[in-house]
Design an enzyme around this catalytic site. Structure first.
Site, PDB file in Angstrom:
ATOM      1  N   GLU A   1       0.820  -1.156   0.045  1.00 46.17           N
ATOM      2  CA  GLU A   1      -0.056  -0.021  -0.040  1.00 46.17           C
ATOM      3  C   GLU A   1       0.866   1.369   0.165  1.00 46.17           C
ATOM      4  OE1 GLU A   1      -3.349   0.245  -0.354  1.00 46.17           O
ATOM      5  OE2 GLU A   1      -3.357  -1.777  -0.800  1.00 46.17           O
TER       6      GLU A   1
ATOM      7  N   SER B   1     -55.613 -21.637  30.997  1.00 45.49           N
ATOM      8  CA  SER B   1     -55.342 -22.205  32.083  1.00 45.49           C
ATOM      9  C   SER B   1     -53.873 -22.279  32.710  1.00 45.49           C
ATOM     10  CB  SER B   1     -55.776 -23.952  31.626  1.00 45.49           C
ATOM     11  OG  SER B   1     -57.149 -23.868  31.009  1.00 45.49           O
TER      12      SER B   1
END
Lengths: 165, 772
Positions: free
Chosen positions: B171, B455
């Site tokens: 780079e 229930s």
């Protein structure tokens, strides 16, 4: 023939009542190493984590000690010993309120497992007493009972990690 | 004229100076302050392996892969994060785990296998036996900022030189010597691009790339290019090379992982290789450097061949520039590409992440969570979460296939559900799936929805009747309850409850009433006990939703969240001790300091004896009652459960527990409408599948009878205490002192308690008096 026997039994009972609660013979308080090999693999691994935690406590490494206890619970949430050693840890680091909660859990599980044996009782009594006293509540009676049951461990009113390992 | 030019130059100079000063301000502000936003990561609870564990059941190899461990050939020398698996043993080089209170060292271990079981674990080379080995926690998510950037910051001095060399070689080879711009590189790029007739080569230095990523937009204009150049010079003027390079290595974009952007060498190293950047090999470092130019076009996962080709180019550059010697070059070139497995989504833990975010929001803002790099260790069990997500998703799909009326093409109208699982002794959430697809709906039906419970609320009524308060309990498990027509006057008119089967069953044993979920008997019992008392009990069990004091409350008409129900049932599994819900183990700041640490909290809200009786009844529901289907796939071991189907079948519930696990499943539509099936068909199979797969079909532990509970034989038809000669009998549990006094076969009243209750002692002294 029957009356004298009954009479003697009655005298014995009356004597027992008048002389108040009998002073119980000291018991050998239980150590983790005695229960460590017991149980299924999960329980054994959990107990060994408790032992690692106690070693960390002995070395005064509070954080790792607590972590090991919590891992022991995560592995086997029904392991009463994990709550007991955590209760001891909380008493030692000065959080008696929390200690009482862990102790309650430990006692429930111990009783449910039928493991509330004489060797365990001094620990539960003593830790409860120490936690109550530390939180400003009357707990002397529990401490006295612990010392009576296991003077070698509880005479100083505290349970050190190495006394439980 | 000259004056004009001079004036223009003066003004231009001032404007330029002002522009440069303003750019300098931008540079200083960004570089001087917090440079990076580091998302907070969220981790599951660690997997602990130990001798005796079923490694197949927990999918040990899958677990290692998810943690980024790589399987290597047998001959290989192990590096941290690698393992060798052969027929009877696994050698793992366990990575170190940094944590303020529970650090784990890096160590090599050997796990010996015997069948599906772990036989032993030993540390190498010493051979010390390990009783319980925690693996690192699995990352289950992160709190990102708006850009969804993920990074793991690196410190330059801790990186091996070849990592830096690889980046510089490809780079910016003259990084150490230029002042932010590299005229030779610019000229070279210009010539190359002119020759090619297109932009083929960039002339940007590493500093320029950093500036572009840090401060500027990606547009390609002359103005932006000029800004980039000036800012690069300013950055080089103000900061040293060391700082610039470190910032670059942490900022550089290196691809996508799903919707998340990978930024920096540290994160790329973690994602690609499952290791710290400090341990990157030359070849691995070269590959990361190679893809900087085109992170997605050269993705090692999708474009492996191209990525390796460019990696080799980077290695060539490194050798040519004298950054590595021939031996290193040859070794690196020969290295095959070995990537860490792509971690699959952890069972849509995003509902759980949202719950955490809501819990944390009072202390930590969204911005802090997205930028401060906190590490949040949770109670979530990664495996339980995956199984829960799958059980719910596939369970709902299965219902839609079987009942075509349930299927819809509109996701927002689809049949929904949720599953939450908890460790009853500690209140730790093990799994939380708030809906069938987080992508379609982020609404968490386990914690944010309140639905009629049907229930599954009934146990509160029975517990209120079983619990001894003052004069003793209204019921024992030998009692009978009345299931004959009932009418209750209410302000809105008479209320006449009906049973599911539209029948009345007369006097029925209390167990049967709950096992078959009779509404009328339960409603009557609710009236007998008092709805206020039922509400008070539910409150003790941690239910905080509004509970209207109406007769129908006994049948579950109140709207309650699944999380409240799972906690309430956890209390029963825990012998009457209510646990506080726990989602977080601890929270560690970026400096490695513990910021929060959970403490287990519990409170006894019911005596252990009554809790056991309730569990015994609910075991009956799972054995013989409406939840008997739980056993149909061979699930073995203790289970207690209750189904719940609300009026019109709008909501289907199954809440159940084992000695170590409690889970609730809810199914319904977000806009309530009939599902048309009962919970035993809708919710139960999902619960069963989850628990079956989690436990391997063999549930551990026992519901242990506490000392407060005794056993006595009763005559089933009457509930009387069965003595010798009683034609039928079955054992039943009783709180001490509550064993029936009427005895079978004679019907005579007896004080036999089968225990050491006061009645027994009184009888002893009566006998003694008679003897004298």
């Amino acid at each position: 023939m029957r009356a004298p026997a009954v009479l003697m039994l009655s005298i014995a009972l009356a004597w027992g009542c008048l002389s108040g609660p009998a002073r119980e013979a000291p018991v050998e308080s239980l150590r983790l190493s005695q229960v460590e090999p017991q149980g299924d693999p999960v329980r054994r691994a959990s107990l060994r984590l408790c032992a690692e935690g106690l070693r960390a406590d002995i070395a005064r490494r509070d954080g790792p000690a607590r972590s090991q206890y919590e891992r022991a619970i995560a592995l086997d949430p029904t392991n009463p010993w994990a709550y007991l050693v955590l209760a001891r840890h909380e008493v030692a680091v000065g959080d008696p309120r929390r200690a009482l909660q862990y102790l309650q859990q430990a006692e429930t599980l111990l009783r449910n497992e039928g493991a509330f044996i004489p060797g365990v009782e001094p620990h539960v009594e003593g830790l409860r007493g120490a936690a109550l006293v530390a939180s400003g509540r009357p707990g002397g009676e529990h401490l006295r009972r612990a010392a009576e049951l296991s003077p070698a461990v509880w005479d100083d009113g505290r349970l050190d990690a190495d006394e439980l390992l | 004229m000259a004056l004009g030019i001079a004036g223009a130059a003066f003004v231009g100079g001032w404007l330029s100076a002002g522009w440069v000063v303003s750019l300098d301000g931008v540079v200083r502000q960004r570089f001087g302050g917090q440079r990076f936003r580091v998302p907070s990561r969220v981790y599951s609870a660690p997997t602990i392996i130990y001798p005796g564990l079923d490694w197949k059941l927990i999918d040990l190899e899958g677990g290692l892969r998810r943690l980024g461990y790589r399987r290597v050939a047998e001959s290989a020398r192990l590096e941290p994060g690698q393992y060798i698996w052969d027929a009877s043993r696994v050698r793992i080089s366990v990575r170190a785990f940094a944590h303020p209170s529970r650090p784990e060292p890096a160590r090599d271990v050997v796990v010996r296998l015997s069948g599906s079981s772990i036989e032993e674990i030993r540390e190498l080379p010493a051979g010390r036996e390990i009783w319980a080995l925690p693996l690192e926690p699995e990352q289950i998510g992160a709190y990102y900022g708006p850009n969804r950037e993920q990074r793991d910051l690196v410190v330059l001095d801790e990186l091996p030189p070849h990592v830096i060399d690889a980046v510089l070689a490809v780079e910016d080879r003259r990084f150490e010597s230029h002042a932010g711009l590299d005229p030779r590189r610019i000229a070279g790029a210009l010539i190359a691009n002119l020759r090619a007739g297109a932009v083929k080569q960039g002339g940007s230095t590493l500093t320029q790339q950093l500036v572009k990523n840090f401060f500027l937009t990606p547009e390609r204009t002359f103005r932006r290019k000029a800004q980039e150049a000036v800012m690069a010079l300013l950055v080089e003027f103000r900061y040293d090379k060391h700082e610039i390079l470190q910032a670059y290595l942490n900022e550089i974009y290196l691809g996508q992982r799903g919707a998340t952007a990978i930024h920096g060498i540290g994160e790329a190293s973690r994602v690609f290789y499952g290791k710290s950047a400090r341990r990157l090999s030359v070849a691995e470092a070269a590959l990361i450097a190679a893809i900087i130019r085109s992170p997605n076009g050269l993705s090692p996962y999708r474009e492996a061949e191209s990525a390796v080709k460019r990696r080799d180019l980077v290695l060539d550059l490194m050798r040519r520039q004298g950054r590595i010697d021939d031996a290193a070059w040859r070794g690196a070139k020969a290295e095959t590409l070995r990537l860490a497995a792509v971690t699959p989504d952890v069972g849509d833990a995003r509902y759980f992440l949202d719950l955490l975010r809501r819990q944390l929001s009072s202390v930590y803002s969204e911005d802090v969570l997205a930028s401060e790099g906190l590490r949040i260790y949770t109670t979530l069990d990664g495996r339980a979460q995956r199984l829960a997500a799958r059980a719910l998703r596939e369970g709902l799909e299965d219902l839609e296939k079987r009942y075509s009326g349930l299927a819809t093409q509109e996701p927002e109208r689809a049949l929904q559900g949720c599953l939450v699982a908890m460790r009853p002794q500690t209140g730790e959430i093990l799994a939380l799936v708030g809906g069938r697809d987080y992508g379609d709906s982020q609404f968490d039906r386990c914690t944010q929805a309140r639905r009629q419970t049907g229930s599954v609320f009934k146990p509160f009524v029975y517990i209120a009747a079983l619990e001894p308060r003052g004069v003793g309990p209204k019921l024992t498990l030998a009692s009978f309850v009345d299931d004959s027509p009932l009418e209750v006057k209410t302000p809105s008119g008479p209320w006449r409850p009906r049973n599911f089967d539209r029948e009345f069953h007369g006097s029925v044993p209390v167990r049967e009433a709950l096992e078959r979920s009779f509404n009328v008997a339960t409603a009557r019992l609710g009236q007998d006990v008092g709805i206020r008392r039922v509400i008070e009990l539910a409150r003790r069990f941690g239910v905080t939703s509004p509970l209207p004091e109406v007769p129908s409350l006994a049948l579950g008409t109140a709207e309650v969240s699944p999380m409240e129900m799972v906690r309430a049932y956890a209390t029963l599994a825990n012998g009457g001790v209510l646990p506080e819900v726990q989602a977080i183990e601890d929270l560690v700041g970026k400096g490695g300091k513990t910021l929060e640490r959970r403490r287990l909290r519990f409170e006894r809200v019911l005596d252990a004896g009554t809790a056991f009786l309730a569990t015994s009844m609910l075991r009956g529901v799972a054995e013989r009652g409406t939840a008997a289907g739980l056993r149909s796939n061979g699930l073995r071991g203790p289970v207690a459960a209750k189904t719940g189907t609300t009026d019109g079948e709008h909501d289907l519930w199954l809440v159940g527990y084992t000695p170590e696990l409690v889970a609730a499943v809810w199914i319904g539509f977000d806009e309530p409408r009939s599902i048309g099936i009962p919970s035993s068909v809708g919710a139960l199979p999902i619960w069963r599948r989850f628990v079956q797969e989690l436990t391997g079909g063999e549930i551990r532990g026992k519901f242990r009878r506490p000392p407060e509970v005794t056993v006595a034989d009763i005559q089933p038809a009457t509930g009387w205490l069965a003595l010798t000669g009683c034609p039928e009998r079955r054992p039943e549990f009783f709180l001490k002192g509550t064993v029936p006094r009427i005895t079978c076969p004679t019907g005579a009243v007896s004080d036999v308690q089968g225990d050491d209750s006061p009645a027994v002692r009184r009888r002893f002294f009566d006998w003694l008096r008679r003897q004298m």
